[in-house]
Write a protein that holds these residues in place. Structure first.
Motif, PDB file in Angstrom:
ATOM      1  N   ASN A 408       0.820  -1.202   0.000  1.00 14.63           N
ATOM      2  CA  ASN A 408       0.000   0.000   0.000  1.00 14.63           C
ATOM      3  C   ASN A 408       0.857   1.256   0.000  1.00 14.63           C
ATOM      4  O   ASN A 408       0.561   2.231  -0.686  1.00 14.63           O
ATOM      5  N   CYS A 409       1.961   1.202   0.759  1.00 14.71           N
ATOM      6  CA  CYS A 409       2.839   2.371   0.869  1.00 14.71           C
ATOM      7  C   CYS A 409       3.555   2.685  -0.442  1.00 14.71           C
ATOM      8  O   CYS A 409       4.039   3.800  -0.642  1.00 14.71           O
ATOM      9  N   LEU A 410       3.634   1.707  -1.328  1.00 20.09           N
ATOM     10  CA  LEU A 410       4.286   1.955  -2.618  1.00 20.09           C
ATOM     11  C   LEU A 410       3.565   3.045  -3.405  1.00 20.09           C
ATOM     12  O   LEU A 410       4.114   3.597  -4.355  1.00 20.09           O
ATOM     13  N   ALA A 411       2.312   3.329  -3.022  1.00 17.55           N
ATOM     14  CA  ALA A 411       1.547   4.363  -3.728  1.00 17.55           C
ATOM     15  C   ALA A 411       2.076   5.770  -3.446  1.00 17.55           C
ATOM     16  O   ALA A 411       1.675   6.726  -4.110  1.00 17.55           O
ATOM     17  N   ALA A 412       2.984   5.906  -2.480  1.00 17.68           N
ATOM     18  CA  ALA A 412       3.535   7.235  -2.155  1.00 17.68           C
ATOM     19  C   ALA A 412       4.158   7.867  -3.395  1.00 17.68           C
ATOM     20  O   ALA A 412       4.556   7.167  -4.327  1.00 17.68           O
ATOM     21  N   ARG A 413       4.286   9.188  -3.390  1.00 15.32           N
ATOM     22  CA  ARG A 413       4.871   9.884  -4.545  1.00 15.32           C
ATOM     23  C   ARG A 413       6.295   9.402  -4.800  1.00 15.32           C
ATOM     24  O   ARG A 413       6.746   9.385  -5.932  1.00 15.32           O
ATOM     25  N   CYS A 414       7.000   9.092  -3.721  1.00 16.58           N
ATOM     26  CA  CYS A 414       8.328   8.511  -3.884  1.00 16.58           C
ATOM     27  C   CYS A 414       8.439   7.329  -2.915  1.00 16.58           C
ATOM     28  O   CYS A 414       8.415   7.524  -1.704  1.00 16.58           O
ATOM     29  N   ALA A 415       8.488   6.126  -3.468  1.00 15.16           N
ATOM     30  CA  ALA A 415       8.611   4.923  -2.628  1.00 15.16           C
ATOM     31  C   ALA A 415      10.068   4.475  -2.662  1.00 15.16           C
ATOM     32  O   ALA A 415      10.627   4.231  -3.727  1.00 15.16           O
ATOM     33  N   MET A 416      10.667   4.423  -1.489  1.00 16.30           N
ATOM     34  CA  MET A 416      12.087   4.074  -1.397  1.00 16.30           C
ATOM     35  C   MET A 416      12.270   2.777  -0.622  1.00 16.30           C
ATOM     36  O   MET A 416      11.703   2.601   0.449  1.00 16.30           O
ATOM     37  N   LEU A 417      13.089   1.898  -1.156  1.00 15.13           N
ATOM     38  CA  LEU A 417      13.464   0.691  -0.419  1.00 15.13           C
ATOM     39  C   LEU A 417      14.830   0.933   0.203  1.00 15.13           C
ATOM     40  O   LEU A 417      15.783   1.286  -0.501  1.00 15.13           O
ATOM     41  N   LEU A 418      14.918   0.772   1.521  1.00 20.89           N
ATOM     42  CA  LEU A 418      16.181   0.926   2.241  1.00 20.89           C
ATOM     43  C   LEU A 418      16.687  -0.464   2.573  1.00 20.89           C
ATOM     44  O   LEU A 418      16.161  -1.124   3.487  1.00 20.89           O
ATOM     45  N   VAL A 419      17.660  -0.929   1.829  1.00 21.71           N
ATOM     46  CA  VAL A 419      18.106  -2.320   1.986  1.00 21.71           C
ATOM     47  C   VAL A 419      19.626  -2.425   1.943  1.00 21.71           C
ATOM     48  O   VAL A 419      20.283  -1.681   1.223  1.00 21.71           O
ATOM     49  N   PRO A 420      20.184  -3.369   2.725  1.00 19.64           N
ATOM     50  CA  PRO A 420      21.602  -3.651   2.536  1.00 19.64           C
ATOM     51  C   PRO A 420      21.772  -4.305   1.168  1.00 19.64           C
ATOM     52  O   PRO A 420      20.851  -4.973   0.693  1.00 19.64           O
ATOM     53  N   SER A 421      22.908  -4.125   0.526  1.00 15.27           N
ATOM     54  CA  SER A 421      23.060  -4.705  -0.816  1.00 15.27           C
ATOM     55  C   SER A 421      23.161  -6.222  -0.753  1.00 15.27           C
ATOM     56  O   SER A 421      22.799  -6.900  -1.694  1.00 15.27           O
ATOM     57  N   PHE A 422      23.655  -6.736   0.369  1.00 11.10           N
ATOM     58  CA  PHE A 422      23.610  -8.190   0.580  1.00 11.10           C
ATOM     59  C   PHE A 422      23.574  -8.480   2.070  1.00 11.10           C
ATOM     60  O   PHE A 422      23.953  -7.630   2.879  1.00 11.10           O
ATOM     61  N   ARG A 423      23.078  -9.675   2.412  1.00 10.42           N
ATOM     62  CA  ARG A 423      23.020 -10.092   3.814  1.00 10.42           C
ATOM     63  C   ARG A 423      23.735 -11.425   3.938  1.00 10.42           C
ATOM     64  O   ARG A 423      23.273 -12.409   3.360  1.00 10.42           O
ATOM     65  N   ASP A 424      24.841 -11.463   4.646  1.00 11.56           N
ATOM     66  CA  ASP A 424      25.573 -12.719   4.815  1.00 11.56           C
ATOM     67  C   ASP A 424      25.694 -13.467   3.485  1.00 11.56           C
ATOM     68  O   ASP A 424      25.268 -14.598   3.346  1.00 11.56           O
ATOM     69  N   ARG A 425      26.265 -12.807   2.534  1.00 15.23           N
ATOM     70  CA  ARG A 425      26.563 -13.288   1.177  1.00 15.23           C
ATOM     71  C   ARG A 425      25.325 -13.407   0.283  1.00 15.23           C
ATOM     72  O   ARG A 425      25.446 -13.693  -0.902  1.00 15.23           O
ATOM     73  N   ILE A 426      24.133 -13.251   0.827  1.00 16.43           N
ATOM     74  CA  ILE A 426      22.937 -13.394  -0.009  1.00 16.43           C
ATOM     75  C   ILE A 426      22.620 -12.042  -0.644  1.00 16.43           C
ATOM     76  O   ILE A 426      22.286 -11.090   0.051  1.00 16.43           O
ATOM     77  N   PRO A 427      22.734 -11.947  -1.964  1.00 14.52           N
ATOM     78  CA  PRO A 427      22.487 -10.655  -2.598  1.00 14.52           C
ATOM     79  C   PRO A 427      21.034 -10.219  -2.423  1.00 14.52           C
ATOM     80  O   PRO A 427      20.119 -11.038  -2.524  1.00 14.52           O
ATOM     81  N   VAL A 428      20.830  -8.950  -2.154  1.00 11.35           N
ATOM     82  CA  VAL A 428      19.477  -8.399  -2.078  1.00 11.35           C
ATOM     83  C   VAL A 428      19.071  -7.878  -3.452  1.00 11.35           C
ATOM     84  O   VAL A 428      17.914  -7.962  -3.848  1.00 11.35           O
ATOM     85  N   ILE A 429      20.036  -7.375  -4.203  1.00 13.03           N
ATOM     86  CA  ILE A 429      19.753  -6.960  -5.584  1.00 13.03           C
ATOM     87  C   ILE A 429      20.018  -8.167  -6.480  1.00 13.03           C
ATOM     88  O   ILE A 429      21.119  -8.712  -6.499  1.00 13.03           O
ATOM     89  N   VAL A 430      18.972  -8.594  -7.170  1.00 14.86           N
ATOM     90  CA  VAL A 430      19.030  -9.860  -7.916  1.00 14.86           C
ATOM     91  C   VAL A 430      18.524  -9.653  -9.343  1.00 14.86           C
ATOM     92  O   VAL A 430      17.967  -8.604  -9.668  1.00 14.86           O
ATOM     93  N   ASP A 431      18.737 -10.655 -10.184  1.00 17.49           N
ATOM     94  CA  ASP A 431      18.233 -10.571 -11.561  1.00 17.49           C
ATOM     95  C   ASP A 431      16.707 -10.556 -11.581  1.00 17.49           C
ATOM     96  O   ASP A 431      16.085  -9.782 -12.302  1.00 17.49           O
TER      97      ASP A 431
END
Lengths: 517, 402
Positions: A408-431
């Motif tokens: 629901n919050c994604l409807a905001a004018r600017c929706a931002m995801l605050l995430v580490p780029s990886f967690r214990d070797r597991i990439p958060v940014i993926v294909d």
């Protein structure tokens, strides 16, 4: 199990039949309008209720008999008490005692404390769960042990499903920190005070039968009433509705992790540089450690530039209340209160307004607040190169979290995801995200400790922060760096056996969660 | 038959709370080598982990025994270091298997660079190292000394060596604090050729310690030998500060460790710091006389930003060029407080412009208005401008308007 699947507009295979009900595959953002009239419970008459207003019954078991609990019914509970909740478990223990079978549990969210229900799933009292499943329940569902399909909805999607008749609640059970014998209830008083009861509001209006359960019965009238006794069938007094110390759930501590603080700080600076943080603006921030730190850094920048927010949507906490008291925020629109300072502020300060998914998120409202917010900061388990976000499954496909208000919050004018780029070797940014919960077109900015990726659809934001000195990087560039740091991950193989579905805010099915192991 | 002389060994943390690290165990057996990998990330990296382990066992030519890996999401450079350490502990030997070098692993060192902040990171905690380069510290110190328990020195040494290769330290100077004595010499040998920019030598009390370290580094890295930053942490060291600072041309900075010094002085460390006043002044005087940078001790109360700011302000006032940090959030405070004021920066800009003008016109003396400016003041003005730009007091293109 042979399930008919169809590829939806997000490119994901989804079942066409969910627990015996036809479903609509996701069509794209803003493409689906359920039609018809709003659902409603049967007409009630006051002559069937005690004229003196005293609706008390002796026990949960008696209440279930009184409201006519029968096999296959839908029973709802609410997560205001979070991991301290006792009522969600007690009511199914009582249902087992009266011999009920094949119930559908429809919680607004579940917590690890609700692992108790595994026994009731095993012994047939509960048929399946439509609501978030975390921890042991998530593992149970992921393993394919549940008889029906799990259905994950956002807080707004839950209201939508109730209002357009997708889910008809037979018995709503509302844990009330304070109530009177008529069923008026609030959450600003009592030993288990948790702020508000917004998640139970739809249930109180649309369920056939409503049971209020309290451990703090006060003489009529209970003031204020967040739940109206006129919707309530019976009131049960119990020794304790839950453990107040677990209301805070450890979520209201500002993170000490240098990486997460860096993410929060970058996000706050982004808001300032992009011109989002200006006099009269609004923001949404939850109670996760990183978003709390975001609010802290934002407050510093607001102070320095003498900027005031007209309103903040929360997830209220001590930190947000301090911003209200300092005058950095004029109004808090509170959807759920995370600590005792938040509860006190809600009780005493008229600028601290309780809200519900109806006001904030409901697809069938004539507008809602979520789309009026300038910036929302959220977490995610994964985000992909198309900016699609995942918040419910782990990269191995296991169900881990509920959706909450995230979609629901994604409807905001600017929706931002605050995430580490990886967690214990597991990439958060993926294909490709394991499960699409939010379509990429609604996710504007991804902030990691290694840089900020702006969705190319948001040229306006790219222009606004050009030359700001912020580490703005294409998301592909961040992904390439992760491949170097973590190694290129193998693609986990998922089964083709659905165990749950994820609904989009309009009730269509956006993705499927597959059995693991 | 078991590998000749091998014994059981284990390295790395164990238990449910471990993150981004692993435990490796070795048991000698007479059967062919088996590798058992249990990993929280096996669905993504199971094959990659096994292949990394095999690269090390191949390099060590291990053919028998049982190797057990319990991984909690460690990066490959950590896996390589832990497996190597385990095999060494088991009494086996072989050449190191190094990770892929990160971009920036070959950035050259710079003698006169800014050293306002240096962030200590424990050498046995890989999770804390991974983002070290993101915080903008002038230097990152991978610490093999006080933050590593004696039984873990060998393991940390290999982790730090691999971190020098595999991690991107951004714009930060690549620093390592080695141990004292023989353990320290082993540290130097392990890291010398992996482009450490500057090595911190603990508890230096005599110029010969510096000379010895310089010999080892030069012997292995030749022209590329790391710079040295001796740490004075005893009355004897402070007493010989100038000799130490001038012991070898590789010395670029002199610093002091106040915790140990206070203990030896039998004068507890106080906020006011009178007990170490002479030591601090001596360090500044000796460093300046030797033409190296005087760098102040660490500030360890991470919660108290105001006290840190006051400390930096005071140490800068004594003549120090930099401060030690133990948490990234201290870095911006240090940089802010180390920056010159706007008035100082403006004065320095006037001097720098006058000096440039004098040079263009071929004049020997520099004048600002009607006042002559001495060469040390001119030199200091260039330094102040550099600090002002780094601290955000002057714009990067401050001389564009000139």
């Amino acid at each position: 199990m042979a399930v008919k699947l169809e590829r939806n507009a997000a490119g994901r295979k989804v079942p066409l039949d969910i627990n015996g009900r036809e479903s609509v595959p996701f069509k794209g953002v803003g493409k689906h309008r359920p039609e018809g009239s709003k659902a409603a419970p049967r007409v009630a008459s006051c002559i069937d209720y005690p004229a003196d207003g005293d609706k008390r019954v002796a026990s949960l078991k008696e209440a279930l008999l009184r409201v006519g609990l029968a096999d296959g019914m839908v029973v709802s509970t609410h997560h205001h008490l979070r991991n301290g909740d006792a009522v969600g478990n007690l009511i199914f223990d009582a249902a087992a005692e009266v011999g009920a079978k094949d119930l559908m549990w429809f919680p607004s969210a579940s917590f690890p404390v609700h692992a108790n229900q595994i026994g009731h799933l095993d012994n047939g009292v509960i048929h399946h769960i439509e609501g978030s499943m975390n921890g042991p329940l998530g593992a149970y569902c992921s393993a394919g042990k549940m008889r029906g399909l799990g259905v994950l909805r956002s807080h707004g999607g839950r209201w939508q499903a109730i209002q357009d008749g997708e889910v008809h609640i037979d018995v709503a059970v509302i844990a009330a920190p304070t109530a009177d014998f008529f069923g008026n209830a609030n959450a600003v008083q009592g030993p288990a005070a948790c702020g508000l009861l917004g998640f139970a509001l739809a249930d109180s209006i649309y369920a056939e039968k409503v049971i209020v359960v309290t451990d703090n019965l006060v003489p009529f009238p209970c003031l204020p009433w967040q739940i109206q006794g006129n919707n309530v069938d019976c009131v049960v007094e119990v020794e304790s509705i839950g453990d107040p110390s677990k209301i805070v759930s450890g979520t209201t501590r500002i993170t000490q992790s240098p990486d997460r603080r860096r993410i929060a700080e970058l996000a706050a600076h982004f808001c300032a540089e992009a011109g989002i943080m200006r006099d009269g603006f609004s923001f949404q921030a939850g109670a996760g450690g990183t978003t709390l730190a975001f609010a802290m850094y934002l407050a510093e920048l607001m102070r320095a530039e003498n900027v005031t927010a007209r309103f903040a949507r929360g997830g209220s906490t001590q930190h947000m209340v301090e911003m209200l008291d300092e005058g950095l925020i004029e109004v808090i629109l509170d959807g759920q209160t995370f600590d005792l300072d938040g509860v006190k502020s809600m009780r005493e300060d008229p600028r601290h307004q309780d809200t519900s998914p109806f006001t904030s998120y409901n697809f069938h409202g004539k507008g809602n607040f979520a789309s009026m917010v300038d910036v929302a900061v959220l977490g995610a388990t994964e985000v992909d190169l198309e900016f699609n976000g995942n918040v419910v499954t782990h990269s191995d496909g296991r169900l881990l979290h509920g959706i909450g208000g995230w979609q629901n919050c994604l409807a905001a004018r600017c929706a931002m995801l605050l995430v580490p780029s990886f967690r214990d070797r597991i990439p958060v940014i993926v294909d490709d995200v394991t499960t699409v919960c939010g379509p990429g077109e609604m996710i504007d900015v991804v902030v990691t400790e290694r840089g900020i990726a702006i969705n190319p659809r948001r040229q306006d934001l790219l222009d606004a922060v050009a030359g700001s000195g912020l580490p703005i990087r294409p998301i592909e560039d961040l992904k390439a760096e992760l491949d170097r740091i973590c190694g290129v991950p193998a693609r986990p193989t998922l089964s083709d056996d659905p165990v749950a579905v994820v609904k989009w805010v309009d009730g269509t099915v956006i993705d499927t969660v597959w059995r693991v192991g | 038959m078991p590998e000749h002389g091998s014994k059981s060994a284990s390295v790395g943390p164990q238990g449910d709370r471990v993150r981004s690290d692993l435990n490796v165990g070795f048991e000698p057996t007479s059967g062919a080598l088996t590798v058992d990998v249990t990993s929280k990330v096996d669905y993504l990296y199971g094959e990659a982990i096994e292949s990394a382990v095999r690269r090390v066992t191949d390099a060590f030519a291990v053919t028998t025994g049982r190797l057990t890996v319990n991984d909690a999401g460690a990066l490959e450079w950590v896996i390589l270091a832990r497996v190597e350490c385990c095999l060494r502990r088991a009494g086996l030997d072989g050449p190191p298997v190094l990770p892929e070098p990160a971009p920036g692993a070959d950035v050259p060192r710079n003698r006169d660079r800014l050293r306002r902040s240096r962030l200590y990171i424990p050498g046995n905690q890989p999770k804390l190292m991974v983002s070290g380069g993101l915080y903008g510290a002038d230097g990152i110190i991978l610490d093999l000394e006080d933050s590593v328990p004696p039984a873990e020195k060998d393991a940390a040494r290999l982790l730090v060596r691999n971190a020098l290769v595999a991690l991107d330290w951004g714009a930060s100077e690549r620093m390592v604090r080695v141990n004292q004595g023989a353990v320290g010499e082993e540290d130097l040998v392990a890291i010398a050729t992996h482009n450490p920019h500057t090595v911190l030598l603990p508890k230096v009390e005599d110029a010969s310690q510096v000379v010895r370290a310089a010999e080892i580094l030069r012997g292995l890295a030749g022209e590329e030998a790391a710079f040295l930053m001796p740490i004075l942490e005893s009355p004897a060291g402070v007493h010989r500060a100038f000799d130490i600072a001038t012991a070898d041309p590789l010395v670029v900075a002199l610093t002091l460790g106040l915790e140990d010094l206070s203990a030896e002085l039998a004068a507890p460390r106080t906020t006011e710091g009178w007990e170490s006043f002479l030591a601090r002044q001596t360090t500044v005087y000796a460093a300046r006389a030797a033409g190296v940078q005087p760098i102040a001790s660490v500030f360890s109360d991470i919660e108290n930003e105001d006290a840190l700011a006051a400390y930096v302000h005071r140490e800068r006032g004594l003549g120090f060029d930099g401060i030690g940090c133990i948490h990234p959030r201290q870095i911006p405070v240090v940089h802010r407080e180390m920056a010159p004021s706007e008035a100082e920066a403006e004065r320095a800009v006037r001097v720098v412009r006058a000096a440039r003008e004098a040079e263009e016109r071929g004049l020997g003396a520099v004048a600002v208005g009607s006042k002559m400016v001495d060469p040390p003041v001119v030199q200091q003005a260039f330094r102040t401008v550099e600090l002002a730009v780094a601290g955000g007091v002057l714009a990067e293109d401050w001389d564009a308007e000139a």
